[in-house]
Design a protein around this motif. Structure first.
Motif, mmCIF file in Angstrom:
data_model
loop_
_atom_site.group_PDB
_atom_site.id
_atom_site.type_symbol
_atom_site.label_atom_id
_atom_site.label_comp_id
_atom_site.label_asym_id
_atom_site.label_seq_id
_atom_site.Cartn_x
_atom_site.Cartn_y
_atom_site.Cartn_z
ATOM 1 N N LEU A 46 0.865 -1.173 0.000
ATOM 2 C CA LEU A 46 0.000 0.000 0.000
ATOM 3 C C LEU A 46 0.903 1.224 0.000
ATOM 4 O O LEU A 46 1.713 1.403 0.905
ATOM 5 N N LEU A 47 0.760 2.048 -1.031
ATOM 6 C CA LEU A 47 1.585 3.237 -1.198
ATOM 7 C C LEU A 47 0.715 4.460 -0.936
ATOM 8 O O LEU A 47 -0.242 4.708 -1.669
ATOM 9 N N VAL A 48 1.020 5.208 0.145
ATOM 10 C CA VAL A 48 0.180 6.322 0.574
ATOM 11 C C VAL A 48 0.982 7.624 0.512
ATOM 12 O O VAL A 48 1.871 7.859 1.325
ATOM 13 N N ASP A 49 0.649 8.446 -0.483
ATOM 14 C CA ASP A 49 1.314 9.746 -0.645
ATOM 15 C C ASP A 49 0.389 10.621 -1.473
ATOM 16 O O ASP A 49 -0.226 10.143 -2.424
ATOM 17 N N ASP A 50 0.282 11.889 -1.123
ATOM 18 C CA ASP A 50 -0.603 12.786 -1.867
ATOM 19 C C ASP A 50 -0.017 13.208 -3.212
ATOM 20 O O ASP A 50 -0.735 13.710 -4.062
ATOM 21 N N SER A 51 1.248 12.985 -3.442
ATOM 22 C CA SER A 51 1.895 13.352 -4.700
ATOM 23 C C SER A 51 1.884 12.174 -5.673
ATOM 24 O O SER A 51 2.494 11.127 -5.406
ATOM 25 N N GLY A 103 -4.475 9.453 4.103
ATOM 26 C CA GLY A 103 -4.756 8.432 5.098
ATOM 27 C C GLY A 103 -6.179 7.895 5.045
ATOM 28 O O GLY A 103 -6.398 6.699 5.266
ATOM 29 N N LEU A 104 -7.147 8.758 4.755
ATOM 30 C CA LEU A 104 -8.539 8.299 4.655
ATOM 31 C C LEU A 104 -8.696 7.290 3.528
ATOM 32 O O LEU A 104 -9.330 6.235 3.709
ATOM 33 N N ASP A 105 -8.139 7.604 2.362
ATOM 34 C CA ASP A 105 -8.203 6.678 1.233
ATOM 35 C C ASP A 105 -7.453 5.382 1.544
ATOM 36 O O ASP A 105 -7.863 4.302 1.118
ATOM 37 N N ALA A 106 -6.364 5.500 2.287
ATOM 38 C CA ALA A 106 -5.587 4.309 2.656
ATOM 39 C C ALA A 106 -6.393 3.388 3.572
ATOM 40 O O ALA A 106 -6.387 2.165 3.387
ATOM 41 N N LEU A 107 -7.085 3.964 4.554
ATOM 42 C CA LEU A 107 -7.921 3.135 5.433
ATOM 43 C C LEU A 107 -9.024 2.455 4.637
ATOM 44 O O LEU A 107 -9.320 1.271 4.861
ATOM 45 N N ALA A 108 -9.616 3.171 3.694
ATOM 46 C CA ALA A 108 -10.646 2.580 2.838
ATOM 47 C C ALA A 108 -10.059 1.442 1.996
ATOM 48 O O ALA A 108 -10.694 0.389 1.835
ATOM 49 N N ALA A 109 -8.860 1.629 1.484
ATOM 50 C CA ALA A 109 -8.201 0.584 0.695
ATOM 51 C C ALA A 109 -7.943 -0.657 1.545
ATOM 52 O O ALA A 109 -8.094 -1.785 1.075
ATOM 53 N N LEU A 110 -7.571 -0.439 2.814
ATOM 54 C CA LEU A 110 -7.307 -1.573 3.704
ATOM 55 C C LEU A 110 -8.577 -2.340 4.057
ATOM 56 O O LEU A 110 -8.515 -3.511 4.421
ATOM 57 N N ASP A 111 -9.730 -1.679 3.948
ATOM 58 C CA ASP A 111 -10.998 -2.381 4.141
ATOM 59 C C ASP A 111 -11.283 -3.332 2.983
ATOM 60 O O ASP A 111 -12.024 -4.292 3.136
ATOM 61 N N GLN A 112 -10.691 -3.060 1.826
ATOM 62 C CA GLN A 112 -10.969 -3.849 0.630
ATOM 63 C C GLN A 112 -9.840 -4.790 0.218
ATOM 64 O O GLN A 112 -10.077 -5.748 -0.508
ATOM 65 N N HIS A 113 -8.616 -4.510 0.639
ATOM 66 C CA HIS A 113 -7.454 -5.277 0.188
ATOM 67 C C HIS A 113 -6.593 -5.695 1.367
ATOM 68 O O HIS A 113 -6.375 -4.908 2.289
ATOM 69 N N LYS A 114 -6.066 -6.904 1.285
ATOM 70 C CA LYS A 114 -5.056 -7.333 2.257
ATOM 71 C C LYS A 114 -3.694 -6.977 1.666
ATOM 72 O O LYS A 114 -3.380 -7.365 0.551
ATOM 73 N N VAL A 115 -2.940 -6.198 2.405
ATOM 74 C CA VAL A 115 -1.598 -5.831 1.959
ATOM 75 C C VAL A 115 -0.587 -6.326 2.977
ATOM 76 O O VAL A 115 -0.923 -6.603 4.132
ATOM 77 N N ASP A 116 0.653 -6.417 2.533
ATOM 78 C CA ASP A 116 1.717 -6.930 3.392
ATOM 79 C C ASP A 116 2.509 -5.839 4.097
ATOM 80 O O ASP A 116 3.100 -6.085 5.148
ATOM 81 N N ILE A 117 2.515 -4.655 3.499
ATOM 82 C CA ILE A 117 3.291 -3.551 4.055
ATOM 83 C C ILE A 117 2.773 -2.242 3.460
ATOM 84 O O ILE A 117 2.203 -2.247 2.363
ATOM 85 N N ALA A 118 2.960 -1.143 4.179
ATOM 86 C CA ALA A 118 2.544 0.170 3.677
ATOM 87 C C ALA A 118 3.736 1.117 3.680
ATOM 88 O O ALA A 118 4.554 1.109 4.609
ATOM 89 N N LEU A 119 3.819 1.921 2.629
ATOM 90 C CA LEU A 119 4.766 3.025 2.557
ATOM 91 C C LEU A 119 3.948 4.287 2.734
ATOM 92 O O LEU A 119 3.018 4.538 1.960
ATOM 93 N N LEU A 120 4.260 5.082 3.735
ATOM 94 C CA LEU A 120 3.379 6.155 4.189
ATOM 95 C C LEU A 120 4.086 7.497 4.282
ATOM 96 O O LEU A 120 5.084 7.632 4.998
ATOM 97 N N ASP A 121 3.535 8.492 3.587
ATOM 98 C CA ASP A 121 4.008 9.867 3.722
ATOM 99 C C ASP A 121 3.454 10.435 5.031
ATOM 100 O O ASP A 121 2.415 9.996 5.526
ATOM 101 N N ILE A 122 4.107 11.425 5.589
ATOM 102 C CA ILE A 122 3.640 12.072 6.816
ATOM 103 C C ILE A 122 2.677 13.212 6.500
ATOM 104 O O ILE A 122 1.595 13.300 7.060
ATOM 105 N N HIS A 123 3.069 14.092 5.593
ATOM 106 C CA HIS A 123 2.293 15.305 5.321
ATOM 107 C C HIS A 123 1.363 15.096 4.129
ATOM 108 O O HIS A 123 1.827 15.023 2.989
ATOM 109 N N MET A 124 0.063 14.996 4.422
ATOM 110 C CA MET A 124 -0.956 14.814 3.384
ATOM 111 C C MET A 124 -2.221 15.543 3.819
ATOM 112 O O MET A 124 -2.456 15.723 5.013
#
Length: 134
Positions: free
Chosen positions: A4-9, A34-55
């Motif tokens: 799961l790749l979470v970044d606003d850019s 982060g909101l879209d990421a939580l929604a994605a996690l409700d639909q997909h099983k992922v093994d790891i997330a890469l997460l930006d801080i500022h979004m």
């Protein structure tokens, strides 16, 4: 391995996907905050997330706080990917469960090392670090 790749850019997501592809990781779910990421996690099983801080809408710190309120996904290993050089942001992310961090601009070797470390230190070791190539 599914990431799961979470970044606003979109540019940063594209760059990270390119680096992941070099590591032979092509199963990537993208989220712009982060909101879209939580929604994605409700639909997909992922093994790891890469997460930006500022979004916008939900930043990475809030995402980590929310992640740990959800038992089904609280174990997800998270790597912080950020240009933020403030040590307190990274320290807060680690307090909230981040397993590693990689600073922008990204280097392939640093990303590979962070992925390996995060998966080795994860309580959920269903994904072997041997699946990271490159």
């Amino acid at each position: 391995m599914k990431v799961l790749l979470v970044d606003d850019s979109t540019t940063i997501r594209m760059m990270l996907k390119g680096l992941l592809k070099q590591l032979q990781i092509t199963d990537v779910i993208e989220a712009g905050n982060g909101l879209d990421a939580l929604a994605a996690l409700d639909q997909h099983k992922v093994d790891i997330a890469l997460l930006d801080i500022h979004m916008p809408q939900m930043d990475g710190i809030t995402f980590l706080s929310e992640l740990h309120k959800r038992p089904a996904i609280a174990h997800l290993p998270v790597i912080v990917v950020s240009s933020d050089t403030a040590a307190e942001q990274t320290a807060r992310a680690v307090e909230l469960g981040a397993k590693a961090s990689v600073r922008k601009p990204f280097r392939l070797d640093a990303l590979k090392q962070a992925l390996t470390a995060a998966l080795e230190n994860s309580a959920d070791k269903t994904v072997e670090t041997a699946s990271i190539h490159g």
